[in-house]
Design a protein around this motif. Structure first.
Motif, short mmCIF file in Angstrom:
data_model
loop_
_atom_site.label_atom_id
_atom_site.label_comp_id
_atom_site.label_asym_id
_atom_site.label_seq_id
_atom_site.Cartn_x
_atom_site.Cartn_y
_atom_site.Cartn_z
N ASP A 116 10.89 10.79 3.38
CA ASP A 116 10.15 9.72 2.72
C ASP A 116 9.28 10.36 1.65
OD1 ASP A 116 9.53 6.59 3.75
OD2 ASP A 116 8.07 7.44 2.34
N THR A 117 8.94 9.57 0.63
CA THR A 117 8.11 10.09 -0.46
C THR A 117 6.62 10.01 -0.16
OG1 THR A 117 8.09 7.93 -1.55
CG2 THR A 117 9.82 9.48 -2.22
N ALA A 118 6.23 9.21 0.83
CA ALA A 118 4.81 8.96 1.11
C ALA A 118 4.30 9.91 2.19
CB ALA A 118 4.61 7.51 1.55
N ALA A 119 3.37 10.78 1.82
CA ALA A 119 2.86 11.78 2.75
C ALA A 119 2.26 11.17 4.02
CB ALA A 119 1.84 12.67 2.05
N PRO A 120 1.48 10.08 3.95
CA PRO A 120 0.95 9.51 5.19
C PRO A 120 2.04 9.02 6.14
CG PRO A 120 -0.30 8.70 3.32
CD PRO A 120 0.91 9.39 2.76
N PHE A 121 3.14 8.47 5.59
CA PHE A 121 4.24 8.04 6.43
C PHE A 121 4.92 9.25 7.07
CE2 PHE A 121 5.12 4.00 3.67
CZ PHE A 121 3.89 3.48 4.06
N MET A 134 5.73 1.80 -9.48
CA MET A 134 5.10 0.63 -8.89
C MET A 134 3.70 0.98 -8.44
SD MET A 134 6.38 -1.71 -5.66
CE MET A 134 6.37 -0.31 -4.55
N SER A 135 2.72 0.20 -8.86
CA SER A 135 1.33 0.44 -8.50
C SER A 135 1.03 -0.19 -7.14
CB SER A 135 0.41 -0.14 -9.58
OG SER A 135 -0.93 0.02 -9.22
N LEU A 136 0.47 0.60 -6.23
CA LEU A 136 0.14 0.11 -4.90
C LEU A 136 -1.35 -0.18 -4.82
CD1 LEU A 136 2.17 2.65 -2.74
CD2 LEU A 136 2.83 0.33 -3.35
N PRO A 137 -1.74 -1.23 -4.09
CA PRO A 137 -3.17 -1.51 -3.93
C PRO A 137 -3.85 -0.39 -3.17
CG PRO A 137 -1.87 -2.91 -2.49
CD PRO A 137 -0.90 -2.22 -3.39
N GLU A 138 -5.15 -0.21 -3.44
CA GLU A 138 -5.90 0.83 -2.77
C GLU A 138 -5.83 0.64 -1.25
OE1 GLU A 138 -10.45 2.67 -2.72
OE2 GLU A 138 -9.90 1.08 -4.12
N GLY A 139 -5.55 1.73 -0.55
CA GLY A 139 -5.48 1.68 0.90
C GLY A 139 -4.13 1.29 1.46
N PHE A 140 -3.16 1.02 0.60
CA PHE A 140 -1.85 0.54 1.05
C PHE A 140 -1.21 1.51 2.03
CE2 PHE A 140 2.75 0.37 0.82
CZ PHE A 140 3.05 -0.98 0.84
N PRO A 192 -8.26 -4.16 -0.57
CA PRO A 192 -7.17 -4.60 -1.46
C PRO A 192 -5.82 -4.64 -0.76
CG PRO A 192 -8.58 -3.01 -2.58
CD PRO A 192 -8.97 -2.99 -1.13
N ALA A 193 -5.56 -3.64 0.08
CA ALA A 193 -4.28 -3.62 0.81
C ALA A 193 -4.21 -4.74 1.83
CB ALA A 193 -4.09 -2.26 1.48
N ILE A 194 -5.32 -4.99 2.52
CA ILE A 194 -5.35 -6.06 3.52
C ILE A 194 -5.15 -7.42 2.84
CG2 ILE A 194 -6.86 -7.31 5.11
CD1 ILE A 194 -8.01 -4.58 5.92
N GLU A 195 -5.80 -7.62 1.72
CA GLU A 195 -5.64 -8.89 1.00
C GLU A 195 -4.18 -9.08 0.58
OE1 GLU A 195 -7.25 -11.20 -3.03
OE2 GLU A 195 -8.07 -9.24 -2.49
N GLY A 196 -3.57 -8.04 0.05
CA GLY A 196 -2.16 -8.14 -0.35
C GLY A 196 -1.25 -8.42 0.83
N ALA A 197 -1.52 -7.75 1.97
CA ALA A 197 -0.69 -7.95 3.16
C ALA A 197 -0.83 -9.37 3.69
CB ALA A 197 -1.08 -6.94 4.24
N GLU A 198 -2.04 -9.89 3.71
CA GLU A 198 -2.25 -11.24 4.23
C GLU A 198 -1.64 -12.29 3.30
OE1 GLU A 198 -6.16 -10.75 7.07
OE2 GLU A 198 -6.51 -11.21 4.93
N THR A 199 -1.66 -12.04 2.00
CA THR A 199 -0.98 -12.94 1.07
C THR A 199 0.51 -12.93 1.31
OG1 THR A 199 -2.68 -12.65 -0.64
CG2 THR A 199 -0.51 -13.39 -1.37
N GLU A 200 1.07 -11.75 1.52
CA GLU A 200 2.51 -11.64 1.79
C GLU A 200 2.89 -12.38 3.07
OE1 GLU A 200 5.73 -8.18 2.97
OE2 GLU A 200 4.04 -7.64 1.70
N ILE A 201 2.09 -12.20 4.11
CA ILE A 201 2.36 -12.88 5.38
C ILE A 201 2.32 -14.40 5.21
CG2 ILE A 201 1.48 -13.29 7.71
CD1 ILE A 201 0.50 -10.33 7.67
N ALA A 202 1.32 -14.89 4.47
CA ALA A 202 1.21 -16.33 4.25
C ALA A 202 2.41 -16.86 3.47
CB ALA A 202 -0.08 -16.64 3.50
N ARG A 203 2.88 -16.10 2.50
CA ARG A 203 4.06 -16.53 1.73
C ARG A 203 5.31 -16.53 2.59
NH1 ARG A 203 3.03 -13.47 -4.15
NH2 ARG A 203 1.47 -14.96 -4.89
N TRP A 204 5.41 -15.56 3.50
CA TRP A 204 6.55 -15.56 4.41
C TRP A 204 6.49 -16.78 5.33
CZ3 TRP A 204 6.56 -15.02 9.87
CH2 TRP A 204 7.84 -15.01 10.42
N GLU A 205 5.30 -17.09 5.84
CA GLU A 205 5.15 -18.25 6.71
C GLU A 205 5.59 -19.54 6.01
OE1 GLU A 205 4.39 -18.44 9.79
OE2 GLU A 205 3.16 -16.72 10.37
#
Length: 240
Positions: A67-72, A1-7, A211-224
């Motif tokens: 977890d697989t994600a080093a930052p997490f 799965m491709s993640l947006p930059e900065g995710f 890119p990550a912020i845009e994706g997150a805000e789209t997801e939030i709007a869809r949840w709303e």
């Protein structure tokens, strides 16, 4: 799965990486009756919110978080350092955890392995009589609205709770408890994500994380747009 930059950077700044509450962890422990000197795996631990609750609720237990994600992982290590050797956090594949564990806790991450495939892979990692508690996306009806379908777009096939129960049975597990996560847990998750976005803007990181912020805000709007239809089912299961 491709993640947006900065995710990973953006989501590592949030309290959680998916919906859920401390009461969900407590519910699973109460239903299973687990306590004492047990061994627990937090599979797909994110930044360690549930590992913290597990360690607090089970002071004699050994908690392993992966977890697989080093930052997490880095964020979880910092967060959980106060528990000392009671909690270990490492980067790795949750499917290959050796165990044996009395409980495998997996909040919103079994989806990436596949329910049936993941449960089968974990069977040998459980102590006799061991438990798995996992949350997974579900539709609340056989005919979800266009808004609910749009929310899960690109996430593969999302079935109903009945479909999820069938996958559990197909893996050779018995369902011991079930709890729905709708509304409040999702709001809390998105409130924390909004806070991470605000922090990124306040610290001048918004352009890098755009890119990550845009994706997150789209997801939030869809949840709303479909908040009463967006759900996780939290399942408590044991091998038969």
């Amino acid at each position: 799965m491709s993640l947006p930059e900065g995710f990973l950077e953006l989501y590592a700044g949030a309290d959680r990486q998916g919906p859920g509450t401390t009461s969900d962890v407590v519910w699973a422990l109460n239903e299973s009756g687990l306590s004492g000197r047990i061994k627990v795996l937090d599979a797909g631990c994110g930044t360690g919110a549930d590992s913290w609750t597990l360690a607090q609720a089970l002071p004699e237990a050994q908690i392993e978080a992966v977890d697989t994600a080093a930052p997490f992982v880095e964020a979880a290590q910092a967060r959980l350092r106060a528990f000392g050797p009671q909690v270990t956090v490492r980067e790795g594949d949750m499917a290959g955890a050796p165990g044996p564990y009395d409980l495998i806790w997996c909040a919103g991450a079994l989806y990436f392995l596949g329910v049936t495939e993941g449960l089968r892979a974990w069977r040998e990692a459980l102590e006799p009589g061991g438990w798995v508690a996992f949350s997974h996306p579900v539709h609340l009806s056989d005919s979800p609205s266009a808004a609910a379908r749009a929310f899960w777009q690109g996430e593969g096939e999302i079935g109903t709770v009945e479909d999820l129960r069938a996958r559990v049975a197909g893996a050779g597990y018995a369902l011991r408890g079930e709890r729905m996560l709708v509304g409040a847990p999702w709001k809390a998750y998105y409130d924390a994500l909004r806070a991470a976005i605000s922090e990124a803007r306040a610290t001048g990181r918004a352009a890098v994380l755009a890119p990550a912020i845009e994706g997150a805000e789209t997801e939030i709007a869809r949840w709303e747009a479909a908040r009463d239809e967006i759900a996780y089912a939290l399942m408590l299961v044991q091998p038969e």
